[in-house]
Design a protein around this motif. Sequence first.
Motif, mmCIF file in Angstrom:
data_model
loop_
_atom_site.group_PDB
_atom_site.id
_atom_site.type_symbol
_atom_site.label_atom_id
_atom_site.label_comp_id
_atom_site.label_asym_id
_atom_site.label_seq_id
_atom_site.Cartn_x
_atom_site.Cartn_y
_atom_site.Cartn_z
ATOM 1 N N GLY A 101 0.386 4.982 0.434
ATOM 2 C CA GLY A 101 0.976 3.756 -0.106
ATOM 3 C C GLY A 101 2.079 3.165 0.736
ATOM 4 O O GLY A 101 2.708 2.197 0.322
ATOM 5 N N THR A 102 2.302 3.712 1.935
ATOM 6 C CA THR A 102 3.351 3.166 2.815
ATOM 7 C C THR A 102 2.773 2.273 3.903
ATOM 8 O O THR A 102 3.519 1.741 4.718
ATOM 9 N N THR A 103 1.445 2.101 3.901
ATOM 10 C CA THR A 103 0.770 1.316 4.924
ATOM 11 C C THR A 103 -0.021 0.193 4.274
ATOM 12 O O THR A 103 -0.710 0.413 3.277
ATOM 13 N N SER A 104 0.077 -1.002 4.830
ATOM 14 C CA SER A 104 -0.760 -2.111 4.373
ATOM 15 C C SER A 104 -1.636 -2.572 5.519
ATOM 16 O O SER A 104 -1.240 -2.510 6.688
ATOM 17 N N GLY A 105 -2.821 -3.051 5.174
ATOM 18 C CA GLY A 105 -3.797 -3.391 6.191
ATOM 19 C C GLY A 105 -4.029 -4.872 6.352
ATOM 20 O O GLY A 105 -3.178 -5.702 6.034
ATOM 21 N N LYS A 106 -5.228 -5.218 6.816
ATOM 22 C CA LYS A 106 -5.544 -6.586 7.202
ATOM 23 C C LYS A 106 -5.476 -7.565 6.045
ATOM 24 O O LYS A 106 -5.108 -8.728 6.230
ATOM 25 N N ALA A 107 -5.816 -7.106 4.847
ATOM 26 C CA ALA A 107 -5.768 -7.975 3.662
ATOM 27 C C ALA A 107 -4.381 -8.003 3.024
ATOM 28 O O ALA A 107 -4.200 -8.595 1.964
ATOM 29 N N LYS A 108 -3.404 -7.352 3.704
ATOM 30 C CA LYS A 108 -2.027 -7.279 3.208
ATOM 31 C C LYS A 108 -1.956 -6.587 1.847
ATOM 32 O O LYS A 108 -1.131 -6.926 1.009
ATOM 33 N N LYS A 109 -2.854 -5.624 1.683
ATOM 34 C CA LYS A 109 -2.843 -4.774 0.500
ATOM 35 C C LYS A 109 -2.488 -3.352 0.922
ATOM 36 O O LYS A 109 -2.871 -2.891 2.005
ATOM 37 N N VAL A 110 -1.762 -2.652 0.057
ATOM 38 C CA VAL A 110 -1.334 -1.294 0.350
ATOM 39 C C VAL A 110 -2.526 -0.346 0.303
ATOM 40 O O VAL A 110 -3.364 -0.422 -0.600
ATOM 41 N N TYR A 111 -2.604 0.547 1.278
ATOM 42 C CA TYR A 111 -3.621 1.588 1.290
ATOM 43 C C TYR A 111 -3.075 2.812 0.565
ATOM 44 O O TYR A 111 -2.082 3.414 0.971
ATOM 45 N N ARG A 112 -3.770 3.201 -0.518
ATOM 46 C CA ARG A 112 -3.325 4.319 -1.341
ATOM 47 C C ARG A 112 -4.283 5.494 -1.199
ATOM 48 O O ARG A 112 -5.394 5.356 -0.681
ATOM 49 N N GLU A 113 -3.859 6.638 -1.701
ATOM 50 C CA GLU A 113 -4.697 7.824 -1.695
ATOM 51 C C GLU A 113 -6.049 7.522 -2.340
ATOM 52 O O GLU A 113 -6.111 6.965 -3.431
ATOM 53 N N GLY A 114 -7.112 7.867 -1.622
ATOM 54 C CA GLY A 114 -8.455 7.641 -2.145
ATOM 55 C C GLY A 114 -8.985 6.241 -1.970
ATOM 56 O O GLY A 114 -10.052 5.915 -2.506
ATOM 57 N N ASP A 115 -8.298 5.403 -1.198
ATOM 58 C CA ASP A 115 -8.761 4.027 -1.003
ATOM 59 C C ASP A 115 -9.876 3.919 0.035
ATOM 60 O O ASP A 115 -10.446 2.834 0.206
ATOM 61 N N ALA A 116 -10.180 5.004 0.739
ATOM 62 C CA ALA A 116 -11.243 4.976 1.739
ATOM 63 C C ALA A 116 -11.701 6.401 2.002
ATOM 64 O O ALA A 116 -11.011 7.370 1.666
ATOM 65 N N ILE A 117 -12.885 6.513 2.584
ATOM 66 C CA ILE A 117 -13.388 7.816 3.017
ATOM 67 C C ILE A 117 -13.680 7.766 4.508
ATOM 68 O O ILE A 117 -13.893 6.698 5.093
ATOM 69 N N VAL A 118 -13.700 8.951 5.125
ATOM 70 C CA VAL A 118 -14.003 9.099 6.541
ATOM 71 C C VAL A 118 -15.141 10.104 6.675
ATOM 72 O O VAL A 118 -15.134 11.153 6.027
ATOM 73 N N LEU A 119 -16.122 9.770 7.506
ATOM 74 C CA LEU A 119 -17.268 10.648 7.772
ATOM 75 C C LEU A 119 -17.400 10.791 9.278
ATOM 76 O O LEU A 119 -17.755 9.822 9.960
#
Length: 381
Positions: A326-344
Amino acid sequence: MKMLLKALFPLVVICLSLAAAPASAGEARKSIFGKLLDGRVVVAVTLTNLRGVSANVIAYGASLQSLVMPDRKGRKADVALGYDNIGDYLSKPQYFGATVGRFANRLAAGRFSLDGQSFQTPINNGKNALHGGTIGFDKVLWDVVSVKSGPVSLVTLRYVSPNDDQGYPGTMTVNATYSLDERNNLTIDYTATTDHTTIANITNHAYWNLSGEGSSNGAMGLIVTIPANTYLPTDDGAIPYGEARSVAGTPFDFRTPRAVGDRVRDVREKQIGWARGYDHNWVIGRKVTPEQHLMAKVYDPTSGRGFELWSNQPGLQFYSGNFLDGTTSGKAKKVYREGDAIVLEPQIFPDSPNQIGYPNARLEPGQTYHNSITYRLTTLR
């Protein structure tokens, strides 16, 4: 016949409107993404096809900065987490879409041996080394050596890692080729050669949210399938014990489609507690193969977007975005929170050089390392 068609219709997957396309081809277009603090220019190359897909690749970290694809109604969204400026990539590194190496994943205590000689790499993840060290492939500027438009648009980037870079022996020349075709296959081909015996394990660290990188839906509703009977349990530093364990009866069983969030907080599973979710290697095979094979399927019921992941690698590291805090915001200027994306991440196994019976990470002069990764992008009606 009508009843049969109705029964089959929900199962029909279309590759983002695979109807006949216009005769003209896709495009690869160069631009300037920004400048590093020393004034060097960071080039971006945008690959587009005629079916509404575009991938933007930046030379910093040879990173997939964005991937735009339509949903079932034709609405486009960027589904890869990342930043819209070079300053954030420098000040808040998160491996967003980055090429990671020389050795992706972890090395216990940052150490490995070759022919009786020990090597030490930087400790940057608790007691261990992660993704090549403090200045891995994700934190260097790559050269753009080829850009091509056409039915398969592509960009090739190159980085020459000098001898003793982050403690690794040998001068390693690495190529990363991103290509996009008219069947909506996004392929990343990594190759590497060396002038001295070394180790290699290179992959891509894209974060995926198929509802859109700024969507409030997060990634816990994504439906994932992983065709693996076993996975590698780890200690509390994410180093595998050694022996693979059956996924049967555990939260690690994705042999049939399951939502990421169904069991990601299962407190009965110690492995889940240590990692704060999934951050483990699934055993797809035991060695690198000449041809690609299926690694995973991902589907977003909300948008209909999905992909099949194919590679020639034996392992798949599945990470559920546990440390997006929750300390990082991305291209849409929305905060990235735990579980907001997955990595494979298709790769060889974590800590392979230090584990008996794990896939071989050794790279000799005259050999070529190769990791071929393809995302077969789809939309489900």
